[in-house]
Scaffold this motif. Structure first.
Motif, PDB file in Angstrom:
ATOM      1  N   ILE A 121     -14.122  18.371 -57.211  1.00  0.00           N
ATOM      2  CA  ILE A 121     -13.925  17.881 -55.859  1.00  0.00           C
ATOM      3  C   ILE A 121     -14.142  19.020 -54.872  1.00  0.00           C
ATOM      4  N   ASN A 122     -15.074  18.825 -53.966  1.00  0.00           N
ATOM      5  CA  ASN A 122     -15.383  19.860 -52.988  1.00  0.00           C
ATOM      6  C   ASN A 122     -14.416  19.806 -51.812  1.00  0.00           C
ATOM      7  N   LEU A 123     -14.033  20.972 -51.347  1.00  0.00           N
ATOM      8  CA  LEU A 123     -13.181  21.079 -50.166  1.00  0.00           C
ATOM      9  C   LEU A 123     -14.021  21.455 -48.961  1.00  0.00           C
ATOM     10  N   LEU A 124     -13.628  20.929 -47.794  1.00  0.00           N
ATOM     11  CA  LEU A 124     -14.246  21.353 -46.559  1.00  0.00           C
ATOM     12  C   LEU A 124     -13.640  22.685 -46.131  1.00  0.00           C
ATOM     13  N   GLU A 125     -14.298  23.351 -45.210  1.00  0.00           N
ATOM     14  CA  GLU A 125     -13.845  24.673 -44.788  1.00  0.00           C
ATOM     15  C   GLU A 125     -12.440  24.660 -44.210  1.00  0.00           C
ATOM     16  N   ASP A 126     -12.075  23.566 -43.546  1.00  0.00           N
ATOM     17  CA  ASP A 126     -10.768  23.502 -42.886  1.00  0.00           C
ATOM     18  C   ASP A 126      -9.697  22.862 -43.759  1.00  0.00           C
ATOM     19  N   GLU A 127      -9.931  22.777 -45.078  1.00  0.00           N
ATOM     20  CA  GLU A 127      -8.992  22.127 -45.989  1.00  0.00           C
ATOM     21  C   GLU A 127      -8.412  23.118 -46.994  1.00  0.00           C
ATOM     22  N   SER A 128      -7.229  22.780 -47.490  1.00  0.00           N
ATOM     23  CA  SER A 128      -6.591  23.564 -48.556  1.00  0.00           C
ATOM     24  C   SER A 128      -6.074  22.612 -49.615  1.00  0.00           C
ATOM     25  N   ILE A 129      -5.827  23.140 -50.811  1.00  0.00           N
ATOM     26  CA  ILE A 129      -5.185  22.361 -51.868  1.00  0.00           C
ATOM     27  C   ILE A 129      -3.802  22.939 -52.077  1.00  0.00           C
ATOM     28  N   ASP A 130      -2.786  22.076 -51.970  1.00  0.00           N
ATOM     29  CA  ASP A 130      -1.412  22.528 -52.087  1.00  0.00           C
ATOM     30  C   ASP A 130      -0.767  21.960 -53.339  1.00  0.00           C
ATOM     31  N   LEU A 185      -2.431  18.343 -53.673  1.00  0.00           N
ATOM     32  CA  LEU A 185      -2.729  17.524 -52.501  1.00  0.00           C
ATOM     33  C   LEU A 185      -3.673  18.273 -51.577  1.00  0.00           C
ATOM     34  N   ILE A 186      -4.740  17.593 -51.157  1.00  0.00           N
ATOM     35  CA  ILE A 186      -5.659  18.157 -50.171  1.00  0.00           C
ATOM     36  C   ILE A 186      -5.091  17.908 -48.781  1.00  0.00           C
ATOM     37  N   GLN A 187      -5.012  18.958 -47.972  1.00  0.00           N
ATOM     38  CA  GLN A 187      -4.539  18.856 -46.589  1.00  0.00           C
ATOM     39  C   GLN A 187      -5.421  19.714 -45.690  1.00  0.00           C
ATOM     40  N   LYS A 188      -5.321  19.447 -44.397  1.00  0.00           N
ATOM     41  CA  LYS A 188      -5.983  20.309 -43.422  1.00  0.00           C
ATOM     42  C   LYS A 188      -5.199  21.617 -43.294  1.00  0.00           C
ATOM     43  N   LYS A 189      -5.911  22.724 -43.161  1.00  0.00           N
ATOM     44  CA  LYS A 189      -5.237  23.997 -42.921  1.00  0.00           C
ATOM     45  C   LYS A 189      -4.526  23.981 -41.574  1.00  0.00           C
ATOM     46  N   GLU A 233      -9.973   9.289 -46.581  1.00  0.00           N
ATOM     47  CA  GLU A 233     -11.016   9.925 -47.390  1.00  0.00           C
ATOM     48  C   GLU A 233     -10.457  11.138 -48.128  1.00  0.00           C
ATOM     49  N   MET A 234      -9.629  11.913 -47.431  1.00  0.00           N
ATOM     50  CA  MET A 234      -9.005  13.090 -48.033  1.00  0.00           C
ATOM     51  C   MET A 234      -8.034  12.682 -49.146  1.00  0.00           C
ATOM     52  N   ALA A 235      -7.227  11.625 -48.889  1.00  0.00           N
ATOM     53  CA  ALA A 235      -6.252  11.159 -49.881  1.00  0.00           C
ATOM     54  C   ALA A 235      -6.953  10.646 -51.140  1.00  0.00           C
ATOM     55  N   ASN A 236      -8.060   9.928 -50.976  1.00  0.00           N
ATOM     56  CA  ASN A 236      -8.785   9.440 -52.143  1.00  0.00           C
ATOM     57  C   ASN A 236      -9.422  10.573 -52.933  1.00  0.00           C
ATOM     58  N   ARG A 237      -9.839  11.637 -52.250  1.00  0.00           N
ATOM     59  CA  ARG A 237     -10.322  12.820 -52.985  1.00  0.00           C
ATOM     60  C   ARG A 237      -9.186  13.466 -53.761  1.00  0.00           C
TER      61      ARG A 237
END
Length: 249
Positions: free
Chosen positions: A5-14, A23-27, A85-89
Motif C-alpha cells: 500500500i503506497n502512502l502519499l507524502e502527507d500521510e503516516s502509518i500509526d 492506521l493511515i492518517q494525515k500528518k 479512500e484512506m480508511a479502505n487502504r
C-alpha cells in the motif's frame, strides 16, 4: 500484512498497539484522539454482531472494535471521500478488507441507509460543535469533522434509528453540555438511554467527554457508570486509561 500500500507524502502509518493493526492518517489534519479509544472500549460488541460506525473519519473506531472484539462485519460511513479512500487502504494494508469496510455516503440519505440493512451495534463519534457561527468554510475538512456543518446530532440519531435492529444498541461519544439534547433526541426516535459514563481530564476537573449507550425500543432504565479520569496529577495516564490502551496488565 499487505506491504504494497503506497502512502502519499502527507500521510503516516500509526501503530494502534492492538492486534498488530496499523492506521493511515494525515500528518497534518484530523487525527484520532482519546474519545475514539474510549468509544470503542465502551461499546459492547460480540463476535456474532454486525456493526456500523457513523462519521467514521479515517476508520479508527472500526479498527479498534475489530482488534478488540472480532465481529463478523464492520461498516464505516463517512461523507468525506478522501478519508474513506484512506480508511479502505488501511483495511487492505491490514488484510481485513472482507470484514472492515468503508463507504463514502451521506447519513441523511434514507435510500442509502435502507440499502445497508440493520445492525446489532452502532457507534458514532459525531461533530461536537454547533454550527452557529456562520463563518465556517463548508469545504474545510477539519471544520467538517468538528462542527455540525454537514450533519447535526438529530441527523445522527435519526439515522441510528433506521440502522439498528430491534433492541440493537447505539454508542455515542460527545460533550457533556449536549447530554440533554442526546437524551431528548434518543427518546424522540425511540432509542432509550441505558448507560452513561462521564470522562474527566483529572480528579477535581469537570468532565469534558460523555459516553452514552441507547437501546432501540428499550425499556426505561438508566445506569450511571463510575466516572473515568484520564490523567493523574503528574500528567501521566491513569491506570484505567492505560488498561483501555492495553498498556496495563
Amino acid at each position: 500484512m499487505n506491504k504494497n500500500i503506497n502512502l502519499l507524502e502527507d500521510e503516516s502509518i500509526d501503530d494502534l498497539q492492538l492486534d498488530n493493526l496499523l492506521l493511515i492518517q494525515k500528518k497534518q489534519g484530523f487525527r484520532f484522539g482519546v474519545d475514539a479509544v474510549l468509544l470503542s472500549n465502551f461499546a459492547n460488541v460480540k463476535n456474532r454482531h454486525r456493526v456500523i460506525d457513523l462519521c467514521t473519519g479515517t476508520g479508527i473506531v472500526p479498527f479498534l472494535i475489530y482488534g478488540k472484539y472480532k465481529p463478523k462485519e464492520i461498516i464505516g460511513v463517512e461523507i468525506q471521500e478522501d478519508m474513506v479512500e484512506m480508511a479502505n487502504r488501511s483495511s487492505k494494508y491490514n488484510e481485513v478488507e472482507n470484514i472492515v469496510k468503508f463507504i463514502n455516503a451521506d447519513l441523511k440519505d434514507t435510500g442509502f441507509l435502507k440499502s445497508l440493512g440493520t445492525f446489532d451495534v452502532l457507534t458514532v463519534n459525531p461533530p461536537y460543535k454547533l454550527n452557529n457561527s456562520g463563518i465556517l468554510n463548508p469545504d474545510d475538512k477539519l471544520a467538517i469533522a468538528r462542527h455540525e456543518i454537514l450533519c447535526n446530532l438529530e441527523d445522527v440519531i435519526r439515522a441510528s434509528r433506521r440502522l439498528l435492529k430491534d433492541n440493537g444498541r447505539m454508542y455515542i461519544v460527545h460533550r457533556p453540555e449536549r447530554l440533554i439534547d442526546i437524551f431528548e433526541l434518543m427518546r424522540k426516535y425511540k432509542i432509550e438511554p441505558k448507560r452513561v459514563q462521564m470522562i474527566h481530564p483529572k480528579v477535581n476537573k469537570a468532565p469534558n467527554i460523555v459516553l452514552v449507550e441507547g437501546q432501540r425500543d428499550g425499556g426505561a432504565y438508566l445506569k450511571w457508570e463510575a466516572p473515568l479520569y484520564v490523567y493523574n496529577e503528574d500528567g501521566t495516564y491513569t491506570k484505567e486509561i492505560n488498561k483501555i490502551y492495553g498498556r496495563e496488565e
